[in-house]
Every structure is written in C-alpha cells, then in structure tokens.
Design an enzyme around this catalytic site. Sequence first.
Site, mmCIF file in Angstrom:
data_model
loop_
_atom_site.group_PDB
_atom_site.id
_atom_site.type_symbol
_atom_site.label_atom_id
_atom_site.label_comp_id
_atom_site.label_asym_id
_atom_site.label_seq_id
_atom_site.Cartn_x
_atom_site.Cartn_y
_atom_site.Cartn_z
ATOM 1 N N HIS A 186 0.909 -1.304 -0.032
ATOM 2 C CA HIS A 186 0.084 -0.035 -0.199
ATOM 3 C C HIS A 186 0.671 1.271 -0.229
ATOM 4 O O HIS A 186 0.398 2.295 -0.525
ATOM 5 C CB HIS A 186 -1.059 0.139 1.139
ATOM 6 C CG HIS A 186 -2.101 -0.982 1.280
ATOM 7 N ND1 HIS A 186 -3.163 -0.860 0.601
ATOM 8 C CD2 HIS A 186 -2.046 -1.893 2.035
ATOM 9 C CE1 HIS A 186 -3.882 -1.862 0.756
ATOM 10 N NE2 HIS A 186 -3.379 -2.717 1.501
ATOM 11 N N HIS A 202 -3.777 -11.745 3.319
ATOM 12 C CA HIS A 202 -3.307 -11.969 4.740
ATOM 13 C C HIS A 202 -4.048 -12.842 5.721
ATOM 14 O O HIS A 202 -4.876 -12.344 6.588
ATOM 15 C CB HIS A 202 -3.291 -10.386 5.316
ATOM 16 C CG HIS A 202 -4.367 -9.492 5.249
ATOM 17 N ND1 HIS A 202 -5.842 -9.861 5.353
ATOM 18 C CD2 HIS A 202 -4.429 -8.385 4.821
ATOM 19 C CE1 HIS A 202 -6.551 -8.738 5.185
ATOM 20 N NE2 HIS A 202 -5.705 -7.795 4.685
ATOM 21 N N ASP A 241 2.013 -5.835 3.361
ATOM 22 C CA ASP A 241 0.767 -5.072 3.296
ATOM 23 C C ASP A 241 1.392 -3.657 3.948
ATOM 24 O O ASP A 241 0.816 -3.320 5.026
ATOM 25 C CB ASP A 241 0.055 -5.684 4.371
ATOM 26 C CG ASP A 241 -1.319 -5.280 4.736
ATOM 27 O OD1 ASP A 241 -1.824 -4.366 3.743
ATOM 28 O OD2 ASP A 241 -2.237 -5.503 5.478
ATOM 29 N N HIS A 288 0.959 -9.328 13.348
ATOM 30 C CA HIS A 288 -0.441 -9.631 12.743
ATOM 31 C C HIS A 288 -0.673 -10.897 12.906
ATOM 32 O O HIS A 288 -1.831 -11.484 13.257
ATOM 33 C CB HIS A 288 -0.178 -9.504 11.229
ATOM 34 C CG HIS A 288 -0.710 -8.188 10.850
ATOM 35 N ND1 HIS A 288 0.342 -6.935 10.874
ATOM 36 C CD2 HIS A 288 -1.738 -7.367 10.231
ATOM 37 C CE1 HIS A 288 -0.332 -5.892 10.504
ATOM 38 N NE2 HIS A 288 -1.453 -6.023 10.070
ATOM 39 N N LEU A 344 -5.145 -3.037 14.012
ATOM 40 C CA LEU A 344 -3.770 -3.113 13.146
ATOM 41 C C LEU A 344 -4.416 -2.552 11.762
ATOM 42 O O LEU A 344 -5.327 -2.936 11.157
ATOM 43 C CB LEU A 344 -3.274 -4.498 13.097
ATOM 44 C CG LEU A 344 -2.347 -4.838 14.177
ATOM 45 C CD1 LEU A 344 -2.057 -6.147 14.305
ATOM 46 C CD2 LEU A 344 -1.030 -4.084 14.301
ATOM 47 N N ALA A 345 -3.376 -1.603 11.193
ATOM 48 C CA ALA A 345 -3.833 -1.108 9.694
ATOM 49 C C ALA A 345 -2.664 -1.033 8.903
ATOM 50 O O ALA A 345 -1.693 -0.226 8.526
ATOM 51 C CB ALA A 345 -4.206 0.357 10.141
ATOM 52 N N GLY A 346 -2.422 -2.374 8.215
ATOM 53 C CA GLY A 346 -1.400 -2.532 7.467
ATOM 54 C C GLY A 346 0.250 -2.687 8.616
ATOM 55 O O GLY A 346 0.117 -2.746 9.599
ATOM 56 N N GLN A 389 -9.887 -1.148 6.348
ATOM 57 C CA GLN A 389 -10.415 -0.587 4.945
ATOM 58 C C GLN A 389 -11.439 0.403 5.413
ATOM 59 O O GLN A 389 -12.270 0.247 6.269
ATOM 60 C CB GLN A 389 -10.985 -1.621 4.143
ATOM 61 C CG GLN A 389 -9.806 -2.816 3.657
ATOM 62 C CD GLN A 389 -9.115 -2.314 2.501
ATOM 63 O OE1 GLN A 389 -9.607 -1.550 1.871
ATOM 64 N NE2 GLN A 389 -8.212 -2.831 2.298
ATOM 65 N N ASN A 413 -5.954 -12.730 9.190
ATOM 66 C CA ASN A 413 -6.499 -11.057 9.463
ATOM 67 C C ASN A 413 -7.614 -11.052 8.505
ATOM 68 O O ASN A 413 -7.723 -11.190 7.182
ATOM 69 C CB ASN A 413 -5.409 -10.250 9.453
ATOM 70 C CG ASN A 413 -4.161 -10.550 10.144
ATOM 71 O OD1 ASN A 413 -3.064 -11.142 9.580
ATOM 72 N ND2 ASN A 413 -4.554 -10.243 11.446
#
EC number: 3.5.1.25
Length: 370
Positions: free
Chosen positions: A54, A206, A261, A240, A294-296, A134, A209
């Site tokens: 990303h 992933h 990620d 993760h 968790l965001a990436g 997301q 997750n």
Amino acid sequence: MSVNQQLLGKILTPEGWVKGEIQFSEKIESIEASDFSAEPEYFILPGFVDLHVHGAGGKDTMEAGDAVQVIARQHAKHGTTSLLATTMTAPMADIEAALRAIQPVIEQRPAGAARVLGVHLEGPYINPGKLGAQPDFADIGSLAQVKHLDAIAPIKLITVAPEMEGHLQLVSELCAMGMQVQIGHTLGTYEDGVAALQNGAKGFTHLYNAMSRLDHRAPGMVGAALAHAEFSEIIPDLLHVHPGAIKAAMRAIPHLFCVTDSTAASGMPDGQYMLGRQVVHKCLGGVRLEDGTLAGSTLTMDQALRNLVSIGLDLEDASKRVSTYAADYLGLSERGRLKTGAFADLVVLDRQLNLIAVYVEGEKIDLANA
C-alpha cells in the site's frame, strides 16, 4: 541497458546452493560453481516479490501523483525487486485516479525502483462487516466494473469476499479472464471458502486477518484455507500473526508466501500517516487506527526474511516464501528464482542476513537512506 556484471558468493538456485559466480546484465547469463578456500562471505538470493504493497516513504498508493514511484524506490532499497501496487476500498473515482497514476509506472520502471508488475485490487468487493482497516466503501462487484478498472491499469490480483451477493459468479468470471482471485475481508463460512476455491479462487488475503476464524465446529474461512489452499498470503511482522500460527499455516498450505501489507509509514519515523482515506498512527513498530485496529504494517521484505529465519526456517525455505512462491502464484517463471534467462533480480546478504546489495533487472540500487 545494464552492462555485464558478476558476483561471487553462495548462490541459491532452483536446484539448491551453488558456491560460485553469477554473471548477468538485464537477465542472468550464467551461474558457475567455483572453488572457495573458505565459506563464501555472501549469500545471493532471488530478489523479493511482494504482492501486497500500500505504501512506503510517507506515500500511499491512493494518493496518485508520484506516490507509486516513491513507494517502489523505497521498497527496492529493502530488496523488493517486483511488487503489486495495492489499492484500498474507496469511492470508485478515487480508485480510478490511483490506477491512472499507477499505469505509467507499470509501463516504464523508474530508475532505482522495483518493477511494478500491476495492481492488487484489495476492495471494494469485500464484506462491510469485516473491513479491518479498510474505509467503509465496500460494494458489490460486477464484471463490467472490473473490466473498466483493468482497462485503466492491469489488475493482476483481486481480493473478493465470496459470500456477498453475486460474488461467487464474479470469482468464476474473473478467473476466466485470467485474473488471480483471492479471498479476503470476509465473514464467509468454511463452505463459502470451499465454493470460491472450486470456482477458481487460488489464495487468501493476509491469512488469519480480516476473515472468519477457525473453530472446531465452525471452521470458518481460516479453516477453508488451512484445509484446501495451495497458496496464501501471510504478514510475518510477528504482530499480525503469532509465530505458532505462521508455522501451523506453513504445515497446511504448501506455498504460503509473505507480503508486507506495508503502509506509508514504512521507512518513516513514528507519527501520523494516511492509508487511503484513513488516518493511521505508527508507534512501537506497528500501524494502527485510532481504535487500535492493526492497519497494515511497516514491514519490509528483508526484515520478513530475517523474521522467518528467527522463528526457525532455514534460509532456503525462507527465501522461497519471500520470492519464489509469490512469483509462481502469478505465473512469473522469469522472476523469483536465480537461473539462466531469468531477470537479474537479486539480493546480496551477509552472514547476519543484512542487505549488502540489490539488483533490479541488472540495475544496482543505491541503498543509501534505506
């Protein structure tokens, strides 16, 4: 056009280790064994292949502009020689703008950058009940809409929640187009996962997750992956997924491969960054939303390799999981392996697995400020 070059070391080939010399320009010209009076100082491995990227260097793929160039250069400094620029769930106009900015970087690799192979469309065709990090713009997909996006920039991989209305048929249609479809951001059952695989899906986004969990009476999407998948992503940042869960997946899924990620926070100091339309915070090595989700990640593929070795994998197995299996998943026989005729995508590491040099299609990458 790169000039003829050569390196000496312990070279990982598809047939195993060779102590010797590799000669290459844009592609590998020869690998020859040599006599060494002592163990070679360096390991020479295939360049890393990351199918879920990303951002990095403060830039996010959804920003458009020069973001993907910055991202591809930053990841090249950490040994990633090819990648998929990965989008976020967003309004269609935002996705289209991101793809228009990605397309020229796919057509012409910028100097000093990893090869951008195409797009991983992660959303919007996901379950709104399993967004993870997301934004809340999940939508029902259609073949016409995906074809429209693919005409802007080539979509090589697409994440779909198969339990959503019409998505099982969409999986079949996309696979017939030659796209690689994987299951993710899903509340689907075990049975939904099996049905998607039977309709042509090949992998999972992933693993563990943003998907329904494994229970012994309701195996969920994790159960479908462990029971039936040949390929799946996993994020080995050790945040993760617990090392034990990584090892369990490796026993169950023959070609489990690693992704970062990674977000805009990768390669940057602690602070506030953007992930699509979401504000994320980097702290203590992780990236999270305001609510702690968790965001990436901030993971890079050289660290992914070291993490795999730290939990007990040998270097050959770890290398396949950061290079070869991802290339195989996309059907790329000239990447992810060191053999005559393959692209000269390679990394050189010392005995402590620190990155010493990176070559993308024969171009030596400047590792300064990595």
